[in-house]
Design a protein around this motif. Structure first.
Motif, short mmCIF file in Angstrom:
data_model
loop_
_atom_site.label_atom_id
_atom_site.label_comp_id
_atom_site.label_asym_id
_atom_site.label_seq_id
_atom_site.Cartn_x
_atom_site.Cartn_y
_atom_site.Cartn_z
N TYR A 182 45.66 24.04 6.28
CA TYR A 182 45.43 24.23 4.85
C TYR A 182 44.81 25.63 4.62
CZ TYR A 182 45.85 19.15 3.73
OH TYR A 182 46.28 17.85 3.54
N TYR A 183 45.34 26.64 5.26
CA TYR A 183 44.76 27.98 5.17
C TYR A 183 45.81 29.01 5.57
CZ TYR A 183 43.89 26.76 10.12
OH TYR A 183 44.00 26.33 11.42
N ASN A 184 45.45 30.28 5.42
CA ASN A 184 46.37 31.39 5.74
C ASN A 184 47.71 31.24 5.02
OD1 ASN A 184 44.60 32.77 7.34
ND2 ASN A 184 45.44 32.09 9.29
N ALA A 185 47.67 30.80 3.76
CA ALA A 185 48.90 30.60 3.00
C ALA A 185 48.74 31.10 1.57
CB ALA A 185 49.30 29.13 3.03
N PRO A 186 48.34 32.35 1.37
CA PRO A 186 48.23 32.85 -0.01
C PRO A 186 49.60 32.92 -0.66
CG PRO A 186 48.04 34.66 1.55
CD PRO A 186 48.06 33.40 2.36
N GLY A 187 49.69 32.43 -1.89
CA GLY A 187 50.95 32.49 -2.61
C GLY A 187 51.89 31.34 -2.34
N THR A 188 51.60 30.53 -1.32
CA THR A 188 52.42 29.35 -1.03
C THR A 188 51.62 28.13 -1.45
OG1 THR A 188 53.40 30.47 0.87
CG2 THR A 188 53.68 28.10 0.74
N ALA A 230 39.73 32.31 9.51
CA ALA A 230 41.06 32.44 8.94
C ALA A 230 41.03 33.53 7.88
CB ALA A 230 41.52 31.13 8.34
N GLY A 231 42.23 34.03 7.53
CA GLY A 231 42.31 35.10 6.54
C GLY A 231 42.06 34.60 5.13
N THR A 232 42.77 33.53 4.73
CA THR A 232 42.54 32.93 3.42
C THR A 232 42.27 31.45 3.61
OG1 THR A 232 44.93 32.57 3.19
CG2 THR A 232 44.01 34.53 2.14
N GLY A 233 41.47 30.89 2.71
CA GLY A 233 41.12 29.48 2.81
C GLY A 233 39.85 29.22 3.56
N ALA A 234 39.23 30.26 4.15
CA ALA A 234 37.98 30.09 4.89
C ALA A 234 36.80 30.32 3.96
CB ALA A 234 37.92 31.05 6.07
N ILE A 235 35.86 29.39 3.97
CA ILE A 235 34.66 29.50 3.14
C ILE A 235 33.46 29.05 3.97
CG2 ILE A 235 35.85 29.17 0.94
CD1 ILE A 235 35.14 26.23 1.06
N ASN A 236 32.28 29.38 3.50
CA ASN A 236 31.04 28.90 4.14
C ASN A 236 30.34 27.83 3.32
OD1 ASN A 236 31.24 30.42 6.45
ND2 ASN A 236 29.97 32.10 5.70
N ASP A 237 30.82 27.56 2.10
CA ASP A 237 30.24 26.52 1.28
C ASP A 237 30.90 25.19 1.63
OD1 ASP A 237 29.15 24.87 -0.59
OD2 ASP A 237 29.75 26.06 -2.35
N MET A 238 30.30 24.47 2.55
CA MET A 238 30.89 23.22 3.02
C MET A 238 30.89 22.13 1.95
SD MET A 238 31.98 23.70 6.16
CE MET A 238 32.49 25.33 5.60
#
Length: 764
Positions: A639-645, A711-719
């Motif tokens: 559920y990450y590394n998929a900007p635009g998809t 990961a490039g996109t979809g990675a956050i630190n706010d769990m």
């Protein structure tokens, strides 16, 4: 334990029993000792007769140990028994037993004729006739046994029945002979015999290659296409090639190639992707296919390319199956079929289909059984099985009684059913000289009971090479107990892009022997320790049956060597060059091989978002899920590394959401996977029908990064965002979703275990 081992122990028992019977005839006065042995042999015979593939390995070794003990007692008795009557005459020296002459074997000769193997033993010397049996094991070049033959006549030639595919083969011959005190063995290997791939016949026009362009995704001012290059010469281009052609398109893009345009001419060269890995070598009479090349500035049609060349030499050019004028002639023009091609749609309803008689469910709710009458004698050889309206798989037609009656038999356990009510429908096809007529059965409803709070899982990828960027290496045994499944990463490719390799010593923190011990200890603590194939650097080019065998056997050997109890697929699209059939079949055979030994063997996969919702990114996972859905333990999409998809939400707003908005993307994408489509857009129409169909929530886990940097996109630190998204999934009624996967355990440690601390309490 396998069938060969069971067969060997039964053969061993037969030899021991024969020796015992001979001994009993010679020493009739030693009745007490022999009677005791007789009782032991009866007990041992009963144990061996009950030994089968379902027996535990502990029971197998108990039987083997008891057999060794009985054998020793028989031979000890053979040497100890003396005549109990005192001699009347002075003792006579017993005759001296002749010295044992060990048999010798000159050579094992393996030959192959018409794709079948023949074996014989040459120059056998056995002056005392001690050889009792010869066992021949036909093996592949990686020493996997594919067939066994046994004979009591050492000199005869034996034929194996297996039809061989291209590759190298060898025979292991095992000679059993009577030694001084026990049965002994001599093992000898044959010569290596090879079946070569059938050569590609070059076209008669003398052109060095053929370039094929194909696309089913063309829009107003652009397209997504695949290119396939087929060499017709013995030249090895390696990575030094350039394809050029005239085109109205303004340019092409794809992350694994270099493309440029000068004037009206586009050039594509081999290159390296962002990781530095090289791609698309062209060897003698070789071929490669590049999926998902995007073009801008022109629609895709017959005029999209002309005047194609390879390194400046003219080559044939075929666009969507049609030879392009100015691009050479088609060396092998396709033969037009006499009737239209049967094409079962991906989703029902099928407009205009003819209804036929019903199928029915038998009383024990395990099989679909029935006979379907179809009013056409020329029935297509296969029919399609639809689950909840989506094509699930294809089955061969089996006729019964007369040609228009088709027998139906399906195992319910193998159907990819969802919790609750499921619909099952079959579609057949009849052909005549000009048309295809489709026939569909009635819709049958099967209910799958909910498992309630199904067992949840926290899955973490573990980096074998020593961490990711700023993270550090983690000892396998330091993995927190919350991670019930550890995915060791990765099996990668050797220089041939075929042979799987795995090196735990790459981290320089552990030896292979130490790593094997760590895997065993973690499994003993209750963790599943499985191995993933692929990743960034694990690219496999599997183009033939022989390629498939190399890949399959290599993976099996690695899993067995290190004792992993599962297999995870993380292949990228280029691992399905020249189609997906070989890699899909290899993975299916790997899982079936281990499931035969361990029904709980884990089979999982980690497809990226794009692989699940569009064929434009290659069909590897689409085909893999369709063919092996009944075998899958867990699908944990990335559920990450998929900007635009993204997917359309189920609130009907019509605004697509991607992984940059995880608070909404996680529940929307989860529901889309479970339903088999994303949400309704304007007018209540589904914006996208997922080609994989519905995924049962019991095998679906949510794959997320452990924190920023993972990961490039979809990675956050706010769990808390992940926590609330999970709660939304539960509020929508999907309580059986399996849990979470994360990339990766070392990133989680880098972020002070924020991922497992926040999410493990939700599922444990």
């Amino acid at each position: 334990m396998n069938t060969l081992e069971i067969q060997n122990i039964k053969s061993h028992f037969s030899n021991v029993l024969n020796h015992y019977n001979n001994l009993k005839k010679r020493f009739v006065d030693a009745s007490n000792e022999l009677e005791s042995l007789n009782i032991q042999l009866i007990e041992l015979k009963n144990k061996i007769n009950s030994l089968n593939m379902e027996s535990s390995i502990i029971y197998f070794f108990e039987v083997k140990e008891l057999l060794s003990s009985v054998e020793k007692n028989i031979f000890d008795l053979d040497g100890d028994i003396v005549n109990p009557e005192p001699p009347i005459n002075p003792p006579v020296e017993p005759p001296v037993e002749p010295e044992v002459v060990i048999p010798t074997i000159g050579a094992i000769e393996l030959s192959i004729t018409d794709k079948k193997a023949f074996v014989s033993s040459k120059t056998i010397s056995d002056s005392q006739n001690r050889i009792t049996q010869v066992t021949y094991n036909l093996k592949t070049s990686v020493r996997n046994t594919i067939e066994q033959k046994t004979t009591t006549t050492p000199g005869e030639t034996l034929a194996f029945s297996t039809i061989l595919t291209p590759g190298d083969y060898i025979v292991e011959a095992i000679f059993s002979y009577r030694g001084a005190q026990s049965l002994e063995q001599i093992t000898k290997l044959s010569n290596t015999a090879t079946i070569k791939d059938e050569p590609i016949v070059p076209p008669t026009d003398g052109r060095v290659a053929t370039l094929k362009l194909s696309s089913d995704q063309s829009w107003g001012n652009g397209f997504s296409a695949a290119i396939e290059l087929i060499s017709h010469t013995d030249r090895n281009y390696g990575g030094n090639w350039e394809i050029s052609f005239d085109s109205p398109a303004s340019g092409l893009s794809q992350w694994q190639i270099n493309s440029s345009k000068t004037g009206n001419r586009i050039s594509i060269t081999s290159g390296s992707d962002w990781s530095g890995a090289s791609h698309f070598n062209l060897g003698p009479n070789g071929t490669f296919k590049i999926e998902g090349i995007n073009g801008n500035g022109a629609p895709f049609d017959i005029k999209v390319a002309s005047n194609a060349t390879l390194n400046g030499q003219p080559i044939n050019l075929i666009i969507n199956g049609e030879t392009v004028e100015g691009g050479g002639t088609n060396p092998d023009p396709p033969v037009e079929p006499e009737v239209p091609t049967v094409n079962f749609p991906e989703r029902l309803p099928l407009v205009g289909a003819t209804d036929v008689e019903a199928i029915y469910l038998n009383g024990d709710n395990t099989q679909l059984l029935g006979t379907v009458s179809i009013p056409s004698l020329n029935i297509h050889t296969e029919y399609a099985v639809y689950i909840n309206g989506f094509k699930s798989f294809i089955k061969p037609v089996e006729f019964t009684r007369r040609a228009s009656m088709v027998n139906v038999s399906l195992e319910v356990a193998s159907l990819p059913l969802l919790t609750g009510n499921n619909t099952v429908q079959l579609v057949f096809a009849g052909k005549n000289a000009s048309t295809i007529t489709y026939y569909q059965t009635n819709i049958l409803t099967i209910k799958k009971e909910s498992t309630g709070n199904s067992k949840k899982s926290l899955i973490g990828y573990w980096s074998s090479w020593g961490g990711n960027g700023p993270t550090s290496y983690i000892d396998l045994e330091e993995t927190p107990s919350e991670y019930d499944t550890i995915v060791v990463s990765f099996i990668e490719h050797a220089n041939d892009y075929l042979t799987p390799v795995f090196d735990p010593e790459a981290s320089k923190a552990v030896t292979k022997a130490q790593f094997k011990e760590k895997v065993a200890r973690m499994k003993a603590k209750g963790h599943n320790v499985i191995i993933a194939v692929g990743g960034q650097n694990g690219v496999f080019h599997i183009k033939s049956d022989s390629d498939k065998e190399i890949f399959k056997n290599g993976v099996i050997n690695i899993i067995e060597e290190y004792g992993f109890n599962g297999f995870d697929v993380d292949l990228e699209g280029q691992s399905a060059q020249n189609g997906t059939s070989h890699v899909v079949q290899a993975i299916k055979e790997i899982v079936e091989y281990f499931r035969a030994k361990d029904p709980n063997f884990i089979y999982s996969m980690a497809p990226e978002v794009a692989y699940l919702i569009s064929t434009g990114f290659g069909s590897l996972y689409i085909d893999l899920i369709r063919e092996t859905k009944h075998l899958i333990t867990t699908i944990h999409p990335q559920y990450y590394n998929a900007p635009g998809t993204g997917v359309y939400p189920f609130d009907g707003s019509g605004v697509a959401i991607d992984c940059k908005n995880q608070a909404r993307f996680i529940p929307e994408f989860t529901e889309a996977l479970i339903k088999g489509h994303d949400g309704p857009a304007w007018g209540g129409q589904y914006a996208q029908l997922f080609p994989i169909g519905p995924i049962p929530e019991e095998i679906l886990a949510i794959g997320l990064p452990s924190g920023i940097g993972a990961a490039g996109t979809g990675a956050i630190n706010d769990m808390n965002i992940f926590v609330e998204a999970w709660r939304e999934v539960q509020r929508r009624g999907y309580s059986n979703v399996k849990g979470f996967m994360t990339w990766s355990i070392d990133w989680d440690k880098y972020h002070n275990w924020q991922f497992k601390n926040a999410l493990a309490p939700l599922i444990k």
